[in-house]
Design a protein around this motif. Structure first.
Motif, PDB file in Angstrom:
ATOM      1  N   PHE A 142      12.128  13.653  -0.724  1.00 50.80           N
ATOM      2  CA  PHE A 142      11.688  12.494  -1.477  1.00 50.80           C
ATOM      3  C   PHE A 142      10.434  12.853  -2.254  1.00 50.80           C
ATOM      4  O   PHE A 142       9.661  13.710  -1.864  1.00 50.80           O
ATOM      5  CB  PHE A 142      11.493  11.247  -0.608  1.00 50.80           C
ATOM      6  CG  PHE A 142      10.491  11.345   0.510  1.00 50.80           C
ATOM      7  CD1 PHE A 142       9.144  11.129   0.294  1.00 50.80           C
ATOM      8  CD2 PHE A 142      10.907  11.608   1.795  1.00 50.80           C
ATOM      9  CE1 PHE A 142       8.227  11.189   1.326  1.00 50.80           C
ATOM     10  CE2 PHE A 142      10.020  11.662   2.840  1.00 50.80           C
ATOM     11  CZ  PHE A 142       8.664  11.456   2.602  1.00 50.80           C
ATOM     12  N   ALA A 143      10.284  12.216  -3.386  1.00 52.71           N
ATOM     13  CA  ALA A 143       9.120  12.436  -4.236  1.00 52.71           C
ATOM     14  C   ALA A 143       8.006  11.509  -3.778  1.00 52.71           C
ATOM     15  O   ALA A 143       8.256  10.404  -3.307  1.00 52.71           O
ATOM     16  CB  ALA A 143       9.477  12.164  -5.690  1.00 52.71           C
TER      17      ALA A 143
ATOM     18  N   VAL B  75      13.762   8.786   4.775  1.00 52.81           N
ATOM     19  CA  VAL B  75      14.504   9.938   5.289  1.00 52.81           C
ATOM     20  C   VAL B  75      15.884   9.516   5.768  1.00 52.81           C
ATOM     21  O   VAL B  75      16.872  10.219   5.542  1.00 52.81           O
ATOM     22  CB  VAL B  75      13.706  10.620   6.433  1.00 52.81           C
ATOM     23  CG1 VAL B  75      14.554  11.635   7.160  1.00 52.81           C
ATOM     24  CG2 VAL B  75      12.461  11.274   5.874  1.00 52.81           C
ATOM     25  N   SER B  76      15.984   8.362   6.402  1.00 50.70           N
ATOM     26  CA  SER B  76      17.282   7.929   6.919  1.00 50.70           C
ATOM     27  C   SER B  76      18.244   7.522   5.800  1.00 50.70           C
ATOM     28  O   SER B  76      19.451   7.605   5.971  1.00 50.70           O
ATOM     29  CB  SER B  76      17.109   6.775   7.904  1.00 50.70           C
ATOM     30  OG  SER B  76      16.649   5.624   7.246  1.00 50.70           O
ATOM     31  N   GLN B  77      17.712   7.098   4.664  1.00 48.61           N
ATOM     32  CA  GLN B  77      18.575   6.727   3.543  1.00 48.61           C
ATOM     33  C   GLN B  77      19.268   7.943   2.956  1.00 48.61           C
ATOM     34  O   GLN B  77      20.430   7.874   2.573  1.00 48.61           O
ATOM     35  CB  GLN B  77      17.771   6.011   2.459  1.00 48.61           C
ATOM     36  CG  GLN B  77      17.334   4.629   2.861  1.00 48.61           C
ATOM     37  CD  GLN B  77      16.379   4.013   1.848  1.00 48.61           C
ATOM     38  OE1 GLN B  77      15.988   4.640   0.873  1.00 48.61           O
ATOM     39  NE2 GLN B  77      15.991   2.775   2.105  1.00 48.61           N
ATOM     40  N   HIS B  78      18.546   9.035   2.830  1.00 52.80           N
ATOM     41  CA  HIS B  78      19.098  10.285   2.306  1.00 52.80           C
ATOM     42  C   HIS B  78      18.610  11.419   3.190  1.00 52.80           C
ATOM     43  O   HIS B  78      17.627  12.072   2.882  1.00 52.80           O
ATOM     44  CB  HIS B  78      18.662  10.530   0.858  1.00 52.80           C
ATOM     45  CG  HIS B  78      19.216   9.550  -0.107  1.00 52.80           C
ATOM     46  ND1 HIS B  78      20.536   9.549  -0.471  1.00 52.80           N
ATOM     47  CD2 HIS B  78      18.641   8.531  -0.773  1.00 52.80           C
ATOM     48  CE1 HIS B  78      20.749   8.572  -1.335  1.00 52.80           C
ATOM     49  NE2 HIS B  78      19.616   7.929  -1.531  1.00 52.80           N
TER      50      HIS B  78
ATOM     51  N   ALA C 240       0.823  -1.204   0.000  1.00 49.62           N
ATOM     52  CA  ALA C 240       0.000   0.000   0.000  1.00 49.62           C
ATOM     53  C   ALA C 240       0.859   1.256   0.000  1.00 49.62           C
ATOM     54  O   ALA C 240       0.477   2.284  -0.562  1.00 49.62           O
ATOM     55  CB  ALA C 240      -0.931   0.002   1.199  1.00 49.62           C
ATOM     56  N   CYS C 241       2.033   1.195   0.625  1.00 49.82           N
ATOM     57  CA  CYS C 241       3.019   2.278   0.529  1.00 49.82           C
ATOM     58  C   CYS C 241       4.403   1.647   0.654  1.00 49.82           C
ATOM     59  O   CYS C 241       4.614   0.738   1.448  1.00 49.82           O
ATOM     60  CB  CYS C 241       2.778   3.367   1.564  1.00 49.82           C
ATOM     61  SG  CYS C 241       3.173   2.956   3.247  1.00 49.82           S
ATOM     62  N   PHE C 242       5.309   2.129  -0.178  1.00 44.71           N
ATOM     63  CA  PHE C 242       6.649   1.562  -0.196  1.00 44.71           C
ATOM     64  C   PHE C 242       7.602   2.541  -0.861  1.00 44.71           C
ATOM     65  O   PHE C 242       7.189   3.420  -1.622  1.00 44.71           O
ATOM     66  CB  PHE C 242       6.671   0.205  -0.922  1.00 44.71           C
ATOM     67  CG  PHE C 242       6.193   0.263  -2.345  1.00 44.71           C
ATOM     68  CD1 PHE C 242       7.093   0.408  -3.391  1.00 44.71           C
ATOM     69  CD2 PHE C 242       4.843   0.175  -2.638  1.00 44.71           C
ATOM     70  CE1 PHE C 242       6.656   0.449  -4.701  1.00 44.71           C
ATOM     71  CE2 PHE C 242       4.393   0.215  -3.945  1.00 44.71           C
ATOM     72  CZ  PHE C 242       5.305   0.350  -4.981  1.00 44.71           C
ATOM     73  N   SER C 243       8.869   2.378  -0.568  1.00 38.67           N
ATOM     74  CA  SER C 243       9.872   3.211  -1.233  1.00 38.67           C
ATOM     75  C   SER C 243      10.280   2.528  -2.529  1.00 38.67           C
ATOM     76  O   SER C 243      10.267   1.299  -2.637  1.00 38.67           O
ATOM     77  CB  SER C 243      11.085   3.430  -0.328  1.00 38.67           C
ATOM     78  OG  SER C 243      11.687   2.208  -0.021  1.00 38.67           O
TER      79      SER C 243
ATOM     80  N   GLY D  36      17.919  11.903  -8.129  1.00 31.11           N
ATOM     81  CA  GLY D  36      18.503  11.202  -6.990  1.00 31.11           C
ATOM     82  C   GLY D  36      17.646  11.188  -5.747  1.00 31.11           C
ATOM     83  O   GLY D  36      18.068  10.685  -4.703  1.00 31.11           O
ATOM     84  N   ASN D  37      16.440  11.738  -5.821  1.00 34.87           N
ATOM     85  CA  ASN D  37      15.538  11.724  -4.668  1.00 34.87           C
ATOM     86  C   ASN D  37      14.852  10.368  -4.568  1.00 34.87           C
ATOM     87  O   ASN D  37      14.458   9.786  -5.583  1.00 34.87           O
ATOM     88  CB  ASN D  37      14.461  12.808  -4.810  1.00 34.87           C
ATOM     89  CG  ASN D  37      15.053  14.192  -4.820  1.00 34.87           C
ATOM     90  OD1 ASN D  37      15.964  14.491  -4.058  1.00 34.87           O
ATOM     91  ND2 ASN D  37      14.553  15.038  -5.697  1.00 34.87           N
ATOM     92  N   ASN D  38      14.714   9.882  -3.360  1.00 32.47           N
ATOM     93  CA  ASN D  38      13.957   8.651  -3.170  1.00 32.47           C
ATOM     94  C   ASN D  38      12.500   8.893  -3.517  1.00 32.47           C
ATOM     95  O   ASN D  38      12.020  10.029  -3.480  1.00 32.47           O
ATOM     96  CB  ASN D  38      14.074   8.154  -1.739  1.00 32.47           C
ATOM     97  CG  ASN D  38      15.395   7.498  -1.481  1.00 32.47           C
ATOM     98  OD1 ASN D  38      16.068   7.043  -2.399  1.00 32.47           O
ATOM     99  ND2 ASN D  38      15.780   7.425  -0.226  1.00 32.47           N
ATOM    100  N   VAL D  39      11.796   7.819  -3.813  1.00 28.78           N
ATOM    101  CA  VAL D  39      10.398   7.917  -4.224  1.00 28.78           C
ATOM    102  C   VAL D  39       9.541   7.107  -3.260  1.00 28.78           C
ATOM    103  O   VAL D  39       9.849   5.950  -2.959  1.00 28.78           O
ATOM    104  CB  VAL D  39      10.219   7.394  -5.671  1.00 28.78           C
ATOM    105  CG1 VAL D  39       8.756   7.401  -6.073  1.00 28.78           C
ATOM    106  CG2 VAL D  39      11.037   8.237  -6.648  1.00 28.78           C
ATOM    107  N   LEU D  40       8.478   7.718  -2.779  1.00 27.28           N
ATOM    108  CA  LEU D  40       7.491   7.058  -1.937  1.00 27.28           C
ATOM    109  C   LEU D  40       6.243   6.860  -2.781  1.00 27.28           C
ATOM    110  O   LEU D  40       5.682   7.830  -3.299  1.00 27.28           O
ATOM    111  CB  LEU D  40       7.163   7.904  -0.705  1.00 27.28           C
ATOM    112  CG  LEU D  40       5.987   7.452   0.158  1.00 27.28           C
ATOM    113  CD1 LEU D  40       6.263   6.093   0.779  1.00 27.28           C
ATOM    114  CD2 LEU D  40       5.693   8.481   1.223  1.00 27.28           C
TER     115      LEU D  40
END
Length: 167
Positions: free
Chosen positions: A134-135, A126-129, A79-82, A89-93
């Motif tokens: 993040f998008a 957030v902890s990854q970058h 249902a929600c994941f990275s 280079g932004n992580n995506v949610l």
């Protein structure tokens, strides 16, 4: 900013968040970018986010550091994941609204756990970058008013806008 947020009050804020406030420019800049109209509004946002993080014990809580706390169905449901980083280079949610269903039988038992899972996914991103945003992609395919939990959708939006400013 640290004086205005009463950073020396250990009962209000976690000392690791206060340290982040004093040493990490991104932590401060994201609130200033989110509320650019006045400094007072940005200070209030920082203070509210730090109080919220302290109240949930995000820095101490084992659930925010452990993948095995949540039932495997949470991961299978997706249902929600990275996701992989975007071009910048932004992580995506990714949030799949059709999978955030309203079920009166399960709601009483799993609502709080689902909210903690969502916060867990955000904290992992957030902890990854920690110095990047993040998008967020809301996947509305197959979602309708009849199968989406609007209370949970409101929780997602308010959590992201109030406590993860400018991510």
């Amino acid at each position: 900013l640290s004086e205005r947020t009463e950073a020396n009050c250990p009962h209000l804020y976690d000392k690791r968040d206060v340290h982040k406030l004093l040493t990490c420019d991104w932590f401060v800049r994201r609130f200033l970018a989110w509320r650019p109209t006045t400094i007072d509004c940005a200070v209030k946002c920082v203070a509210d986010a730090m109080k919220w993080r302290h109240a949930l014990a995000i820095n101490d809580c084992i659930i925010f550091k452990n993948d095995t706390y949540f039932p495997v169905e949470f991961y299978r449901l997706a249902a929600c994941f990275s996701y992989l980083p975007d071009r910048e280079g932004n992580n995506v949610l990714i949030i799949r609204l059709k999978n955030n269903r309203r079920d009166p039988i399960l709601k009483a038992h799993f609502d709080e756990l689902a909210r903690k899972y969502f916060i867990y996914v955000c904290e992992r991103i957030v902890s990854q970058h920690s110095h990047r945003g993040f998008a967020i992609i809301f996947d509305c395919h197959g979602a309708s008013l009849s199968n989406v939990d609007l209370d949970f959708a409101r929780f997602i939006i308010s959590t992201l806008s109030n406590y993860y400013a400018d991510y």
